[in-house]
Write a protein that holds these residues in place. Structure first.
Motif, short mmCIF file in Angstrom:
data_model
loop_
_atom_site.label_atom_id
_atom_site.label_comp_id
_atom_site.label_asym_id
_atom_site.label_seq_id
_atom_site.Cartn_x
_atom_site.Cartn_y
_atom_site.Cartn_z
N ALA A 43 -4.28 11.77 -1.94
CA ALA A 43 -3.91 11.87 -3.26
C ALA A 43 -5.06 12.51 -4.15
O ALA A 43 -4.67 13.16 -4.90
CB ALA A 43 -3.54 10.33 -3.57
N TRP A 49 1.20 4.24 -3.12
CA TRP A 49 1.02 5.48 -2.87
C TRP A 49 2.28 6.40 -3.10
O TRP A 49 2.17 7.44 -3.96
CB TRP A 49 0.53 5.81 -1.26
CG TRP A 49 0.07 7.08 -0.95
CD1 TRP A 49 -1.22 7.55 -0.98
CD2 TRP A 49 0.61 8.39 -0.59
NE1 TRP A 49 -1.38 8.78 -0.66
CE2 TRP A 49 -0.12 9.37 -0.49
CE3 TRP A 49 1.98 8.54 -0.44
CZ2 TRP A 49 0.17 10.62 -0.28
CZ3 TRP A 49 2.54 9.94 -0.18
CH2 TRP A 49 1.58 10.75 -0.08
N ARG A 77 -5.36 3.45 4.54
CA ARG A 77 -5.32 3.23 3.15
C ARG A 77 -6.39 4.41 2.76
O ARG A 77 -6.12 5.25 1.55
CB ARG A 77 -5.85 1.90 2.55
CG ARG A 77 -5.78 1.91 1.10
CD ARG A 77 -6.10 0.66 0.52
NE ARG A 77 -5.63 -0.73 1.25
CZ ARG A 77 -6.24 -1.51 1.89
NH1 ARG A 77 -7.49 -1.17 2.25
NH2 ARG A 77 -5.59 -2.28 2.55
N GLN A 126 0.94 -1.30 -0.16
CA GLN A 126 -0.15 0.05 0.07
C GLN A 126 0.94 1.31 0.25
O GLN A 126 0.50 2.08 -0.73
CB GLN A 126 -0.93 -0.16 1.45
CG GLN A 126 -1.07 1.12 2.21
CD GLN A 126 -1.63 2.37 1.38
OE1 GLN A 126 -2.72 1.94 0.53
NE2 GLN A 126 -1.47 3.60 1.88
N ASN A 127 1.95 1.24 0.78
CA ASN A 127 2.62 2.41 0.98
C ASN A 127 3.31 2.60 -0.25
O ASN A 127 3.71 3.90 -0.86
CB ASN A 127 3.62 2.37 2.09
CG ASN A 127 2.99 2.71 3.51
OD1 ASN A 127 1.71 2.76 3.46
ND2 ASN A 127 3.60 2.11 4.44
N CYS A 131 -4.88 7.79 3.08
CA CYS A 131 -3.88 8.14 1.92
C CYS A 131 -4.68 8.61 0.53
O CYS A 131 -4.06 9.24 -0.20
CB CYS A 131 -2.82 7.20 1.83
SG CYS A 131 -2.02 6.91 3.39
N ASP A 132 -5.53 7.58 0.26
CA ASP A 132 -6.20 7.77 -1.07
C ASP A 132 -6.65 8.93 -1.21
O ASP A 132 -6.72 9.77 -2.10
CB ASP A 132 -7.19 6.57 -1.14
CG ASP A 132 -6.65 5.31 -1.36
OD1 ASP A 132 -5.27 5.13 -1.67
OD2 ASP A 132 -7.31 4.33 -1.44
#
Length: 548
Positions: free
Chosen positions: A538, A459, A531, A455-456, A534-535
């Motif tokens: 972005a 991103w 997640r 996941q990281n 973070c999404d």
């Protein structure tokens, strides 16, 4: 000379070579980040301290080292071809197999040509005028890159106990993290193991039948549960390979990215008989189910936690013949699951052997290591070998061992002196163009780690794509976003029983000077929520950051 793919501006920096990105570490995170950045056409160099790739699985070669999450949930998910061609032999694979897997990945995707081994990074300084990082190796080599990405393991800064005489011992001695690359002979030897954390548990249960005599020096007992490992059958192998999409979809939905999810019921919503039967079932199942798939309140409600702790204590008393030894092995200062639960295979039964002795060093502390063995407050023990299973300066320790300097020369160690300050656990204000794949305040340190690493990495790769496409040369978290995220981390830990005890997860380590104040190091909201955060950042154009 500029590296292939480097910009003309790179060639002006006073360094041996210049790249678009430098990655520190060639473990699970570093290998995958390298793969993704090469896809973007960036020039990348990975610096790795060891002589080979693998990170955790390169260094930890001690007897008994193995997964505690299911093998097929641990491997990379980005390549279906890789998933289909690799067959794990056991449900919880041992270290040699895992290292073979990571070497296979490095070879299959031709990653080694961008990796420089035997290269310890000692310092990294941000050059504000050039908008890039200058990295110095232990050898004196200097390299520069627009972007710096750390892939430092959360458990990679090993520590020895602060005891006099460690260097004086005349026999063999090893820290488990730095286990030798040659076979170690235990036959007939008097062996000491200091430490009973997850590593200590694995090595004790493995060597107890191999040594002449084993003495275990325990400061803090841990709640352990059975691993129940076994080989994967051909039928299971076909089923696993035929259901990877569904498996990884499940892992994306659970808080720790394990196949286990908390039971929706509370501990007191069932009868005592139902509760006991449920715990017996979980105790008899493989893996982390007893920890990760237990009643939803055992890690937040002290009364619920006391009941599950009593259940596990009864199991220990049943399995250890000597009642006095059993009581020493039962934790008294923390409840079940409030520390990471070591999974074991006949660990408790090892203490039933005549050649195994347990020494409680809270009652009789170790005073020093002598040339011939270990001296406690009430006895002196002669040994042929001492094994230090004394753990790590966890999560932030690896960062402290590199001299990171950001804008105005500020040191990361000083910026984090009162506890880590991050944005999304991926950046820190004042350290532009630097990203931390595995570190404080992101989900990876409380997770089936490869899942959160992926996941990281994804991103970070998305950010790198944006930076490349829009011609940006600098990005940085704002102090306001950093402060807000750090407060969020503290808030998430409120009510969690783990935050009320001393452990590496809360920054306590008696082997490291200054590590005596609890700090919240981990993201407690679960991987799906992390997640989503973070999404969202972005999707909104990297809010909380300045891109220029």
């Amino acid at each position: 000379m500029a590296a292939p793919g480097a910009t003309q501006a790179d060639a002006g920096v006073q360094a041996d070579t210049c790249y678009d990105a430098i990655i520190i570490g060639a473990g699970i995170a570093g290998l995958y980040q390298l793969y993704r950045l090469r896809e973007l056409g960036l020039s990348v160099r990975v610096f790795e301290t060891g002589s080979g790739v693998g990170g955790t699985w390169y260094w930890n070669r001690y007897p008994g080292a193995r997964f505690d999450s299911e093998s097929y949930t641990y491997g990379y998910s980005f390549s279906d071809a890789l998933l289909q061609e690799w067959s794990w032999s056991e449900h919880f694979a041992a270290q040699p197999e895992t290292l073979r897997y990571l070497n296979h990945v490095a070879d299959r995707f031709d990653l080694r040509r961008n990796i420089q081994c035997n290269s310890r990074v000692t310092a990294a300084r941000f050059d504000e005028a050039a908008r890039r990082w200058e990295v110095t190796l232990e050898s004196g080599e200097r390299h520069a890159a627009r972007f710096l990405i750390t892939a430092l393991g959360p458990l990679s800064a090993d520590t020895l106990p602060r005891l006099p005489g460690v260097e004086s011992f005349r026999g063999e001695s090893f820290h488990t993290y730095r286990w030798p690359h040659y076979p170690v002979d235990f036959a007939g030897k008097r062996v000491a193991v200091i430490g009973t954390g997850a590593t200590g548990v694995q090595i004790i249960q493995t060597i107890a039948t191999l040594v002449g005599h084993l003495t275990v020096f325990q400061r803090t007992p841990n709640w352990c549960a059975p691993l129940h490992n076994r080989p994967i059958t051909e039928e299971e192998q076909r089923k696993i390979k035929g259901s990877y999409p569904e498996l990884f979809d499940l892992l994306r939905q659970t808080p720790g990215c394990y196949i286990h999810n908390a039971d929706p019921r509370g501990t007191f919503e069932v009868t005592p008989e139902e509760r006991e039967a449920f715990w017996e079932q979980r105790y008899g199942e493989p893996g982390f189910g007893i920890w990760q798939a237990n009643f939803r309140d055992i890690l937040t409600d002290p009364k619920a936690n006391a009941l599950i702790s009593d259940f596990i204590a009864r199991k220990i008393r049943q399995r250890v013949k000597d009642p006095k030894v059993a009581e020493k092995l039962i934790p008294k200062d923390h409840g079940f699951g409030t520390r990471r639960v070591p999974l074991e295979t006949r660990y408790y039964e090892a203490y039933n052997q005549e050649n195994v002795r347990l020494v409680d060093i809270r009652a009789t502390p170790i005073e020093r290591i002598s040339p011939d063995g270990i001296k406690t407050s009430d006895a002196e023990y002669p040994f042929d070998m001492i094994i230090y299973a004394t753990g790590f300066d966890a999560i932030t320790g690896a960062f402290d061992r590199v001299e990171f300097r950001g804008t105005n020369g500020q040191r990361l160690k000083e910026h984090w002196a009162d506890g880590p300050k991050t944005y999304l656990g991926l950046q820190s204000a004042g350290f532009p163009n630097m990203l931390t794949l595995v570190g404080p305040h992101n989900a990876s340190t409380r997770c089936n780690i490869p899942r959160c690493i992926e996941q990281n990495v994804e991103w970070v790769t998305g950010l790198m794509r944006t930076v490349r496409d829009r011609g940006y040369t600098r990005f940085e978290a704002t102090p306001e976003a950093e402060a807000e995220w750090s407060r969020h981390i503290e808030t998430l830990a409120d009510g969690m029983l783990y935050a009320q005890i001393d452990s590496w997860a809360t920054g306590i380590n008696t082997n490291v000077e200054g590590r005596n104040v609890r700090r919240i190091l981990q993201y407690q909201g679960g991987a799906p929520a992390y997640r989503a955060h973070c999404d969202e950042v972005a999707a909104k154009g990297y809010t909380g950051m300045v891109l220029s």
